[in-house]
Design an enzyme around this catalytic site. Structure first.
Site, PDB file in Angstrom:
ATOM      1  N   SER A  72      49.340  41.707 -54.555  1.00  0.00           N
ATOM      2  CA  SER A  72      48.080  41.272 -55.140  1.00  0.00           C
ATOM      3  C   SER A  72      47.293  42.441 -55.719  1.00  0.00           C
ATOM      4  O   SER A  72      47.400  43.573 -55.245  1.00  0.00           O
ATOM      5  CB  SER A  72      47.232  40.564 -54.073  1.00  0.00           C
ATOM      6  OG  SER A  72      45.903  40.383 -54.522  1.00  0.00           O
ATOM      7  N   LYS A  73      46.488  42.160 -56.725  1.00  0.00           N
ATOM      8  CA  LYS A  73      45.616  43.181 -57.288  1.00  0.00           C
ATOM      9  C   LYS A  73      44.586  43.649 -56.268  1.00  0.00           C
ATOM     10  O   LYS A  73      44.029  44.733 -56.398  1.00  0.00           O
ATOM     11  CB  LYS A  73      44.895  42.642 -58.536  1.00  0.00           C
ATOM     12  CG  LYS A  73      45.805  42.477 -59.749  1.00  0.00           C
ATOM     13  CD  LYS A  73      45.009  42.032 -60.961  1.00  0.00           C
ATOM     14  CE  LYS A  73      45.910  41.930 -62.186  1.00  0.00           C
ATOM     15  NZ  LYS A  73      45.156  41.508 -63.398  1.00  0.00           N
TER      16      LYS A  73
END
Length: 488
Positions: A258-259
């Site tokens: 995930s970012k």
């Protein structure tokens, strides 16, 4: 294809910080181009006018240059030139997309669509409610000239859709093997938005062809885009490039990185003190099996890299392994270079800013050399060098709350007296001094070393005393001994 020059591209969208997964994609493209004496092109895909920002483009370029992933050409330089090229930007290439779109209209392979966003949303919901796969129903395919004029009279700006013909499409992916798609599941898709800007698949297909891209190496999350792009190549009379879809990078929960995950941001690695070659080395191992040693510089990576050795399974990002790789690169650095790299971290720590500012350069190098084997990231230098640089040991003693016996106090006093008699401290005479204390006090093991270590560092654990004391020097050692005695 094998007779053509290898030309690859890295094509990020400037809508946020550079994700570590995208760096791995850029790296594999870069290695493939360098291995085959080809071209690596940077293309900024900024046709999403609402989300694209120049600050993110600047950030992406900064990260790529920091990592050493240079590109070979751009609109502001000749392909065979040598220089600091800017990237290609799709926002500066609108005329190419408009020309290609007109060709498709002329050939009857694209048509104007006057369906509004609200209408499309409503139909999508109806399809989902009826357990149908949502896709465009093609109702604007056969609009008459009169019907089109009526829509335009309502001031509706049309989008442009590509006509999908045929039943199935298949292609051979360099990594995934043979892939087949049922075109009946696709609806006619938009290639030019109502605002006049091209969509991702259309702009990419046009640019890849005009830039003579030979291989498209990208993440497997783009596989669903490939059929649309292949149809566009065919309709425009372009030769299709070779596709190679890389396995995704997952976290330890087997979810895409995930970012929001610390590991995903290049900037986090830079701030923590990862070395660019170490990041490159570790990322090369994610999805690619070099069959042998793991620590490899760029030259060896270029020599060994092959798409044939890229696996089909997703790769798990292991921050512990990445940190270990970084530690191996730190150990290889010369002390002068390592000192320069560590200085910013040392200067930021207010506990010993003044000590660092006043420190003799050669002495500081000795400190860095002493802690080098303990460093796995550069920011850890403040932790491991604190024993040498932080003179106020009282807060450390208070945090440690050591139980100091009367015998220990005598030993500390004896150490201070003996240090006063030594002109210059060396590892050898420190060893002799400690042996004298051992003989005279009868203390051994923890009872001998713990009071000395507490006096010198304020903590129960730290560097070897025969290394620490000579580096501290006589004056600072005596200062710390008296601090401890006063604290007691």
């Amino acid at each position: 294809m094998s007779q053509k020059q290898i030309r690859v591209r890295f094509a990020p969208s400037p809508t946020g910080k550079l994700h570590i997964g995208n760096v791995r994609t850029a790296l594999f493209n870069w290695l493939w181009a360098r291995k085959h004496d080809g071209r690596f092109i940077l293309r900024i895909e900024d046709t999403d006018r609402e989300r694209s920002e120049r600050q993110w483009e600047t950030s992406i370029i900064k990260d790529l240059r920091w990592l050493g992933l240079d590109w070979d050409e751009g609109p502001d330089g000749t392909p065979d030139g040598v220089g600091d090229f800017g990237p290609y930007r799709q926002s500066e290439r609108l005329s190419f997309y408009q020309e290609a779109a007109q060709r498709l209209i002329k050939d009857g392979q694209a048509y104007y669509c006057y369906c509004t966003t609200e209408e499309l949303t409503r139909r999508r919901k109806q399809q989902l409610a009826s357990s149908q796969a949502p896709k465009y129903d093609g109702r604007c395919r056969k609009l008459t000239a009169q019907e089109m004029s009526a829509h335009e009279a309502r001031n509706i700006n049309p989008s442009l859709r590509f006509k999908i013909e045929g039943d199935k499409l298949e292609f051979n992916d360099r990594i995934k093997g043979k892939l087949e798609f049922d075109l009946a599941a696709f609806g006619d898709f938009v290639i030019m938005r109502a605002d006049g800007w091209p969509t991702y698949n259309f702009a990419g297909a046009v640019d890849d062809s005009l830039m003579n891209i030979s291989h498209i190496i990208r993440g497997e999350d783009h596989i669903s885009n490939t059929p649309k792009q292949l149809l566009l190549y065919q309709a425009l009379g372009y030769e299709a490039p070779c596709f190679a879809h890389l396995p995704l990078i997952l976290d330890h929960d087997n979810k895409p990185l995930s970012k929001r995950d610390w590991c995903s941001s290049v900037n986090n690695y830079r701030q923590a003190g990862f070395l660019p070659p170490a990041i490159i080395n570790y990322l090369a191992l994610l999805g690619w099996s070099p069959r042998g040693e793991e620590i490899m510089g760029l030259d060896k990576l270029m020599d060994r890299f092959s798409l044939d050795d890229v696996g089909r399974s997703s790769a798990i990002f292991d921050i512990k392994k990445a940190t270990w790789v970084n530690s191996q690169y730190i150990r290889k650095l010369g002390v002068s270079e390592l000192t320069e790299l560590c200085l910013p971290y040392l200067k930021q720590d207010t506990r010993f800013t003044e000590t660092v500012a006043q420190a003799d350069t050669e002495w500081l190098k000795q400190v860095i050399e002493a802690v080098q084997p303990e460093l796995d990231t550069l920011d850890k230098v403040t932790e491991h060098a604190a024993f040498y640089l932080y003179d106020n040991i009282e807060p450390l003693l208070e945090a440690e709350q050591p139980d100091i016996s009367a015998e220990a106090i005598k030993l500390v006093k004896a150490l201070a007296e003996k240090l006063n008699e030594i002109e210059q401290l060396t590892a050898e005479n420190v060893k002799q001094l400690i042996q004298q204390l051992k003989t005279e006090s009868g203390a051994t093991g923890r009872k001998l070393y713990m009071p000395i270590r507490l006096a010198m560092t304020g903590q129960a654990h730290g560097p070897e005393l025969v290394e620490l004391i000579p580096l501290l020097g006589k004056k600072r050692c005596l200062q710390r001994l008296h601090q401890m005695l006063n604290w007691l």
